[in-house]
Design an enzyme around this catalytic site. Structure first.
Site, PDB file in Angstrom:
ATOM      1  N   CYS A   1      -2.676   9.422   6.105  1.00 13.22           N
ATOM      2  CA  CYS A   1      -1.265   8.891   7.008  1.00 13.22           C
ATOM      3  C   CYS A   1      -1.268   9.283   8.541  1.00 13.22           C
ATOM      4  O   CYS A   1      -0.799   8.487   9.289  1.00 13.22           O
ATOM      5  CB  CYS A   1      -0.088  10.222   6.522  1.00 13.22           C
TER       6      CYS A   1
ATOM      7  N   CYS B   1       5.370   8.333   2.524  1.00 18.90           N
ATOM      8  CA  CYS B   1       5.799   9.459   2.160  1.00 18.90           C
ATOM      9  C   CYS B   1       6.223  10.338   2.929  1.00 18.90           C
ATOM     10  O   CYS B   1       6.049   9.942   4.407  1.00 18.90           O
ATOM     11  CB  CYS B   1       4.567  10.155   1.286  1.00 18.90           C
TER      12      CYS B   1
ATOM     13  N   CYS C   1       0.796  -1.225   0.059  1.00 16.15           N
ATOM     14  CA  CYS C   1       0.044  -0.010   0.034  1.00 16.15           C
ATOM     15  C   CYS C   1       0.802   1.336   0.052  1.00 16.15           C
ATOM     16  O   CYS C   1       0.353   2.344  -0.130  1.00 16.15           O
ATOM     17  CB  CYS C   1      -0.890   0.082   1.425  1.00 16.15           C
TER      18      CYS C   1
ATOM     19  N   ASP D   1       2.660   2.226   2.674  1.00 17.06           N
ATOM     20  CA  ASP D   1       2.604   2.969   3.851  1.00 17.06           C
ATOM     21  C   ASP D   1       2.617   1.964   4.958  1.00 17.06           C
ATOM     22  O   ASP D   1       1.936   0.682   4.958  1.00 17.06           O
ATOM     23  CB  ASP D   1       1.223   3.493   4.260  1.00 17.06           C
TER      24      ASP D   1
END
Lengths: 387, 118
Positions: B94, B50, B25, B27
């Site tokens: 996030c 990220c 994914c 993450d």
């Protein structure tokens, strides 16, 4: 994140866009101020603009070894792609099948997806791990209902250069029109329409140090295209709208200024950079064909870290690149090109695209390598993956 | 950012580890909490993701240090985003993941899963 404190600035995102050459800007200027007339006006002002426009048309045509009658100016590569695909489908009554590759630019992909909703049948050809389509699969996919095959010359993400001569010949033999998106390859890879029997070719100015907002579509004599942009009768009644003469003149100047020695320069710098990175930064892998690759493109995945994070690290050091990671896309999906060549998702997430320009120097590439190595190490230290 | 290793633990201290997300994914976070007497003495995190993911995960560790288990449970993704001065909508997930990591760690601790005692 703190602001860039270094004085150094290295632009390695020429695949996205390029700075306009000063000579291009100089060539364009008079067409904004003195020779500003509408090229369709029959008075002196119009005539001056028309002269500039037609001279530019000859220049672009010459670069393709085409006839000037075969060049239609557009607002860029995206419009040229739309015009080609929609124009052929609308003209070819009864045939509503299109064949493209899975790694086409969104301007081609999404146009086809939109047409699918309207009942057009689209075949998306697979590519191998280097990004090449199979000529056998292409030939088998062509039916009596196929109106168009569209395969891009050089891929914008991984730089893979398709054998469009072979593809064009198959299409010619099977009596199907062939379009190629040459936005990234024009002036970087030889493209002679006498040698390559393509019917339609898309071009763009801002990838070759020309202005943004202008491109062209090569339409081979005898190819029927249905008009998409209705209005005036400009561009052989194929594309209405007052011509963007300054932009077109700039485009021609940019094409004139692009030389083979630039291609060699970029290729040397790029090859040296790839070798240095692959040898000195562990767990890094080149995406796309090593040999049949656009001269200025290096797409490298750095395992265990994520592209956007690395991009921003490099940005802090004044270095501009792009990434195929999900985080920079609106959809949170990684690049369709990287997935199509079979990259694992986590490797696709760690991909960085470096696209060089003729103004980049060895000194700049050494600086980039140095910062890249440090940034990769720094991100790997805080990554739960690897080791 | 980083990790806490078993070797660092002093008598009476516990280390709990929680992993969330997955590389597919794009993450993934591994959170380490050092706990003593229901209080979080230290927190470190390793993140594959990220810039926003790294920032959310880092700030989450800063928010929990010195808090009790009960207080840590109250930390929300909104608090994490606010601590960063806000997040663009596309990066909101996030902050979700960072708080997921925290709550998984707290849950692990309470159930005695992935807990190392000295």
């Amino acid at each position: 994140m703190k602001k860039n404190q270094t004085l150094k600035s290295v632009y390695l995102d020429h695949g996205a866009t390029t700075p306009a050459d000063p000579k291009v800007i100089e060539a364009m200027q008079p067409y904004y101020s003195e020779k500003f007339g509408n090229a369709s006006s029959i008075h002196w002002f119009g005539k001056k603009a028309r002269e500039g426009l037609e001279k530019a048309r000859e220049t672009i045509a010459a670069r393709l070894n085409a006839d000037k009658e075969e060049i239609i100016f557009t607002s860029g590569g995206t419009e040229a792609n739309n015009m080609a695909i929609r124009g052929i489908l609308d003209a070819e009554k009864g045939r509503n099948h299109v064949i493209i590759s899975k790694i086409e630019h969104p301007a081609v992909l999404r146009t086809c997806q939109a047409l699918e909703k309207k009942g057009v049948d689209v075949t998306y050809l697979d590519v191998d791990k280097d990004g090449f389509i199979s000529l056998e699969e292409l030939e088998q996919a062509i039916t009596g209902r196929t109106a168009l095959v569209s395969i891009m010359h050089a891929n914008n993400e991984i730089g893979t250069i398709q054998d469009i001569k072979a593809i064009a010949e198959i299409c010619k033999r099977k009596k199907v029109k062939f379009h190629t998106d040459a936005v990234q390859s024009f002036t970087k890879v030889p493209l002679d329409v006498e040698d390559i029997p393509a019917d339609l070719i898309s071009l763009s100015a801002h990838k070759i140090h020309g202005p943004k907002g202008v491109g062209a579509l090569f339409v081979r004599k005898g190819v029927e295209l249905a008009k998409q942009m209705h209005g005036g009768h400009q561009e052989k009644d194929l594309r209405g709208g007052t011509e963007n003469v300054p932009g077109i003149v700039g485009f021609a100047k940019a094409a004139e200024l692009a030389e083979q020695k630039h291609v060699q320069h970029m290729q040397e710098l790029r090859d040296c950079f790839i070798e240095k990175v692959l040898q000195n930064i562990p767990d890094s892998v080149l995406n796309g064909s090593k040999e049949r690759r656009l001269c200025n493109n290096a797409n490298i995945s750095f395992k265990f870290i994520e592209g956007e994070a690395l991009l921003l690290h490099l940005d802090e050091e004044g270095i501009a690149v792009s990434t195929g990671s999900a985080c920079t896309s609106q959809s949170l999906e990684p690049s369709h090109v990287l997935l199509a060549i079979g990259l694992e998702q986590d490797v696709a997430h760690g991909a960085i695209r470096f696209t060089l320009g003729r103004e980049n120097t060895q000194e700049e590439m050494d600086y980039v390598f140095d910062r890249l190595k440090k940034s990769v190490e720094s991100l790997r230290k805080i990554s739960p993956l690897g080791k | 950012m980083g990790e806490i290793s078993e070797e660092e633990l002093k008598p009476g201290e516990e280390l709990v580890i929680a992993e969330v997300g997955n590389p597919t994914c794009g993450d993934m976070m591994t959170l380490y909490l050092k706990i003593k007497d229901q209080k979080i003495l230290d927190a470190k995190i390793k993140t594959f993701g990220c810039a926003a993911a790294i920032a959310c995960s880092s700030v989450t560790t800063e928010l929990v240090i010195g808090k009790t288990i009960a207080e840590a449970w109250k930390i929300t993704k909104e608090k994490v985003a606010a601590e960063l001065g806000g997040l663009p909508p596309i990066k909101a997930h996030c902050s979700n993941l960072a708080v997921d990591a925290l709550q998984k760690a707290l849950d692990n601790y309470e159930r005695g899963v992935n807990v190392i005692k000295k």
